[in-house]
Design an enzyme around this catalytic site. Sequence first.
Site, PDB file in Angstrom:
ATOM      1  N   LYS A  88       0.357  -0.946   0.420  1.00  0.00           N
ATOM      2  CA  LYS A  88       0.229   0.087   0.052  1.00  0.00           C
ATOM      3  C   LYS A  88       0.976   1.542   0.208  1.00  0.00           C
ATOM      4  O   LYS A  88       1.882   1.868   1.033  1.00  0.00           O
ATOM      5  CB  LYS A  88      -0.703  -0.018   0.976  1.00  0.00           C
ATOM      6  CG  LYS A  88      -1.916   1.649   1.358  1.00  0.00           C
ATOM      7  CD  LYS A  88      -2.460   1.646   2.350  1.00  0.00           C
ATOM      8  CE  LYS A  88      -3.532   2.490   2.489  1.00  0.00           C
ATOM      9  NZ  LYS A  88      -4.449   2.288   3.131  1.00  0.00           N
ATOM     10  N   LYS A 130      -1.976  -1.294  -3.819  1.00  0.00           N
ATOM     11  CA  LYS A 130      -2.893  -0.135  -3.406  1.00  0.00           C
ATOM     12  C   LYS A 130      -1.978   1.164  -3.803  1.00  0.00           C
ATOM     13  O   LYS A 130      -0.878   1.085  -3.471  1.00  0.00           O
ATOM     14  CB  LYS A 130      -3.892  -0.194  -2.550  1.00  0.00           C
ATOM     15  CG  LYS A 130      -4.640   0.687  -1.859  1.00  0.00           C
ATOM     16  CD  LYS A 130      -5.781   0.521  -0.875  1.00  0.00           C
ATOM     17  CE  LYS A 130      -5.997   1.980  -0.165  1.00  0.00           C
ATOM     18  NZ  LYS A 130      -5.937   2.079   1.242  1.00  0.00           N
TER      19      LYS A 130
HETATM   20  C1  PBG Z   1      -7.728   2.990   6.021  1.00  0.00           C
HETATM   21  C2  PBG Z   1      -7.140   3.495   4.758  1.00  0.00           C
HETATM   22  C3  PBG Z   1      -8.049   3.941   3.906  1.00  0.00           C
HETATM   23  C4  PBG Z   1      -8.046   3.599   2.488  1.00  0.00           C
HETATM   24  C5  PBG Z   1      -8.667   2.300   2.570  1.00  0.00           C
HETATM   25  N1  PBG Z   1      -8.329   2.166   3.791  1.00  0.00           N
HETATM   26  C6  PBG Z   1      -7.111   5.793   3.145  1.00  0.00           C
HETATM   27  C7  PBG Z   1      -5.692   6.011   4.066  1.00  0.00           C
HETATM   28  O1  PBG Z   1      -4.609   4.772   4.490  1.00  0.00           O
HETATM   29  O2  PBG Z   1      -5.687   6.770   4.582  1.00  0.00           O
HETATM   30  C8  PBG Z   1      -8.162   4.242   1.100  1.00  0.00           C
HETATM   31  C9  PBG Z   1      -9.026   4.376  -0.107  1.00  0.00           C
HETATM   32  C10 PBG Z   1      -9.459   5.091  -1.161  1.00  0.00           C
HETATM   33  O3  PBG Z   1      -9.013   5.876  -1.184  1.00  0.00           O
HETATM   34  O4  PBG Z   1     -10.361   4.524  -1.877  1.00  0.00           O
HETATM   35  N2  PBG Z   1      -6.347   3.016   6.390  1.00  0.00           N
END
Ligand code: PBG
Length: 335
Positions: A204, A259
């Site tokens: 991520k 992601k």
């Molecule tokens: C939280 C989380 C996030 C997303 C999914 N779970 C945001 C982040 O890490 O700040 C992002 C999903 C999206 O942007 O559609 N941990």
Amino acid sequence: MKKYTDINFPAIRMRRTRRSDSLRRLVEETNLSVNDLIYPAFVMEGKNQNESIKSMPGIYRQSIDGILKTAEKLMSLNIPAIAIFPIIDKEKKSNDGKEAYNSKGLIQKTIRHIKSKFPELTIITDVALDPFTTHGQDGIIDGNNYVLNDITVEILTKQAISHAEAGTDIVAPSDMMDGRIGSIRNALEKNNFHNTLILSYAAKYASCFYGPFRDAVRSKDNLAGGNKNNYQMDPKNSDESLREVALDINEGADIVMIKPAMMYQDIITKIKSEFAIPVFAYQVSGEYAMLRAAADAGYLDYKDSVMESLLSIKRSGASGILTYNAIDIAHWLNE
Ligand code: PBG
């Protein structure tokens, strides 16, 4: 690598197989199906709530009654899974995010409601503290706003167990702490949740494309301009994703996720070719917002651009894809 020096024109004319629709269909290498889709949904407290999200036109924060209607729609379209994300009331946010493992919390309630009505629909729940913390970080912070790893993992593990107790099918740690997959897997085994899957957000990236999501779950103001660079991956790095994924597989992940999706397709392909494990991708909120805005402005055709983006993610090697377009896509695939 084969050099293809023996391929010559006119013996070879690449356009032969592109001549008709039926020929094109015979040689297609990738196909998108409804089985690939996962719908992310935002759940809030209350009754009959259906709030629009400014940076994500067409997506809503819904109270549980609305989420149940959404779940029914997913079932009727044969979409296999819903991923749920909570909007937590201000009063319930705290420095340590302990509301995250409240057995009667919003997500835990939502899981129970969905499971009692639609047991066949796979539920994926987010394991991370950002909707629950007053500072919007995914874990516990020290005096310098540094997110502390090991005590955060303890809380995430409690959160994951509370989701499993409520009946979730898949817990999905999106926090990027080190060692959380192993800790969660251990706890699941110990508590007899042998069949609860872990979908690890293994690679991520610290991406600006999560902006609209942080609007949606109202963690943006809490984050107050801060970032997540000391735990999420640096967009400059590629090889590092191999080590992240290897660790998570060894610790007990069943599925790994990359992601964001569209700008990280090289990573999807790399992970897919290196490991024999299902690879999912998350077409995130900013990717949705971008396509949506271009379509709303009349610059791109909505259906064509969304379908091409999903096909590309699939072609790069992802099987499951989380996308805010899942419902539209299912309709288009059924046409
Ligand atoms: C939280 C989380 C996030 C997303 C999914 N779970 C945001 C982040 O890490 O700040 C992002 C999903 C999206 O942007 O559609 N941990």
